[in-house]
Design a protein around this motif. Structure first.
Motif, PDB file in Angstrom:
ATOM      1  N   SER A 132      -1.401   1.888   1.666  1.00 29.84           N
ATOM      2  CA  SER A 132      -1.511   1.850   3.130  1.00 29.84           C
ATOM      3  C   SER A 132      -1.929   0.479   3.641  1.00 29.84           C
ATOM      4  O   SER A 132      -1.752   0.169   4.827  1.00 29.84           O
ATOM      5  CB  SER A 132      -2.552   2.862   3.604  1.00 29.84           C
ATOM      6  OG  SER A 132      -3.783   2.690   2.913  1.00 29.84           O
ATOM      7  N   ARG A 144      -0.803   7.967  -5.110  1.00 31.50           N
ATOM      8  CA  ARG A 144      -1.248   7.283  -3.887  1.00 31.50           C
ATOM      9  C   ARG A 144      -0.143   6.413  -3.322  1.00 31.50           C
ATOM     10  O   ARG A 144       0.564   5.729  -4.068  1.00 31.50           O
ATOM     11  CB  ARG A 144      -2.435   6.373  -4.201  1.00 31.50           C
ATOM     12  CG  ARG A 144      -3.682   7.112  -4.658  1.00 31.50           C
ATOM     13  CD  ARG A 144      -4.398   7.754  -3.489  1.00 31.50           C
ATOM     14  NE  ARG A 144      -5.612   8.432  -3.891  1.00 31.50           N
ATOM     15  CZ  ARG A 144      -6.483   8.965  -3.024  1.00 31.50           C
ATOM     16  NH1 ARG A 144      -6.271   8.897  -1.732  1.00 31.50           N
ATOM     17  NH2 ARG A 144      -7.550   9.587  -3.442  1.00 31.50           N
ATOM     18  N   GLU A 161      -8.981   3.325  -4.191  1.00 29.82           N
ATOM     19  CA  GLU A 161      -9.226   4.377  -3.191  1.00 29.82           C
ATOM     20  C   GLU A 161     -10.609   4.957  -3.417  1.00 29.82           C
ATOM     21  O   GLU A 161     -11.414   4.312  -4.091  1.00 29.82           O
ATOM     22  CB  GLU A 161      -8.079   5.411  -3.214  1.00 29.82           C
ATOM     23  CG  GLU A 161      -7.523   5.774  -4.569  1.00 29.82           C
ATOM     24  CD  GLU A 161      -8.310   6.835  -5.276  1.00 29.82           C
ATOM     25  OE1 GLU A 161      -9.538   6.744  -5.368  1.00 29.82           O
ATOM     26  OE2 GLU A 161      -7.674   7.781  -5.796  1.00 29.82           O
ATOM     27  N   THR A 167       2.835  11.461   2.367  1.00 23.35           N
ATOM     28  CA  THR A 167       2.083  12.356   1.474  1.00 23.35           C
ATOM     29  C   THR A 167       2.799  13.697   1.348  1.00 23.35           C
ATOM     30  O   THR A 167       2.941  14.242   0.251  1.00 23.35           O
ATOM     31  CB  THR A 167       0.633  12.536   1.981  1.00 23.35           C
ATOM     32  OG1 THR A 167       0.031  11.249   2.059  1.00 23.35           O
ATOM     33  CG2 THR A 167      -0.186  13.400   1.044  1.00 23.35           C
ATOM     34  N   THR A 175      -3.673   7.917   0.353  1.00 25.16           N
ATOM     35  CA  THR A 175      -3.396   6.488   0.488  1.00 25.16           C
ATOM     36  C   THR A 175      -4.367   5.668  -0.349  1.00 25.16           C
ATOM     37  O   THR A 175      -5.398   6.167  -0.794  1.00 25.16           O
ATOM     38  CB  THR A 175      -3.545   6.054   1.956  1.00 25.16           C
ATOM     39  OG1 THR A 175      -4.877   6.320   2.365  1.00 25.16           O
ATOM     40  CG2 THR A 175      -2.570   6.788   2.857  1.00 25.16           C
ATOM     41  N   ALA A 234       1.448   7.768   6.807  1.00 22.34           N
ATOM     42  CA  ALA A 234       0.858   8.374   5.600  1.00 22.34           C
ATOM     43  C   ALA A 234       1.081   9.875   5.529  1.00 22.34           C
ATOM     44  O   ALA A 234       1.380  10.424   4.467  1.00 22.34           O
ATOM     45  CB  ALA A 234      -0.639   8.088   5.544  1.00 22.34           C
TER      46      ALA A 234
END
Ligand code: SAH
Length: 249
Positions: A214, A211, A190, A237, A76, A233
């Motif tokens: 989030s 990514r 991130e 992912t 994320t 997430a």
């Protein structure tokens, strides 16, 4: 060919681990490296833990000990470009360490003399196609409508751009604006991608960073982030990794 997959959060690893076959675990430096077959490919899956040092150590072990041929780093990020909404996916064409400053107000990594680290072109274009398809078809089916509504996710998009990394969870409007003004073509921020990018650059191994957004990397981020990890997430992912692996087959 063996592909290394790095995520920073245990929730994401657990979800992908369920889809692995013939898996065995090797623990080094407190990290569980899970080797096996994932969506038809040889893979090593590992939780890096959070931050650039943790990510760099993990990437180096994947390369030296497990001899992986490519690395995907997924997870994320907080949105920085105002066009980025929660649920959108970013594939990095470039990664940069936003907390690197060798004294000339640049992001240049001393001695390597690079600032923006370029992802592998073939892997990045494959990943962008895979996640675009995932975003437009499957993604909104991966979590219940209740949470799609809560996170205001309706038509997630996939974009290419710069991902910035630093050892800081960004949750202030002021820092977000600074990043937007100083990092070329920044999409999101991130804490691991550019560290893995540097290790892969030094080893000469292809990598890309993917990514899902989030939070808005602003004042509400801490609250949004915890709920997003728990409810969304880990599924997103897994979906991203599966979409990429299926295209690589
Ligand atoms: N709350 C956790 C830390 C989460 S750090 C703890 O206390 O242990 C956030 C993780 O998600 C990092 O791995 C980072 O890569 C990513 N991330 C998501 N949103 C981010 C943001 N706004 N700023 C920085 N990293 C972010």
């Amino acid at each position: 060919m063996t592909i290394g997959v790095i995520c920073a959060m245990q929730e994401e690893i657990n979800e992908i681990h369920k889809d692995m076959q013939s898996d065995r675990t090797t623990t080094i430096a407190g990290r569980d490296f899970i080797s096996g077959t994932l969506y038809g490919q040889n893979a090593v899956l590992v939780m890096s833990r959070i931050g650039k040092v943790a990510a760099a150590v993990t990437a180096a072990l994947l390369l030296e000990h497990f001899k992986v041929d490519k690395i995907l780093i997924c997870g994320t990020a907080g949105g920085v470009d105002p066009q980025m909404n929660v649920g959108d996916i970013v594939v990095a064409d470039y990664s940069v360490q936003h907390d690197m400053n060798p004294g000339d107000n640049s992001f240049r990594i001393p001695l390597l003399d690079v600032d923006y680290l370029k992802s592998d072109e073939a892997l990045t274009s494959l990943a962008l196609q895979a996640v675009s398809e995932y975003a437009s078809a499957q993604m909104t089916r991966d979590i219940p409508q209740e949470y799609l509504d809560k996170f205001h996710i309706s038509a997630p998009k996939a974009v290419l751009g710069t991902i910035a990394s630093g050892d800081q969870f960004i949750c202030e409007k002021e820092k977000n604006t600074w990043l937007y003004e100083h990092v070329k073509n920044i999409k999101c921020v991130e804490m691991e991608g550019a560290a893995v990018a540097q290790v892969c650059y030094e080893w000469g191994v292809p990598f890309t960073v993917i990514r899902v957004i989030s939070d808005g990397a602003n004042d509400d981020s801490s609250v949004d982030f915890d709920l997003f990890i728990e409810k969304a997430a880990r599924f997103f992912t897994r979906g991203i990794v599966r979409a990429c692996f299926e295209r690589m087959a």
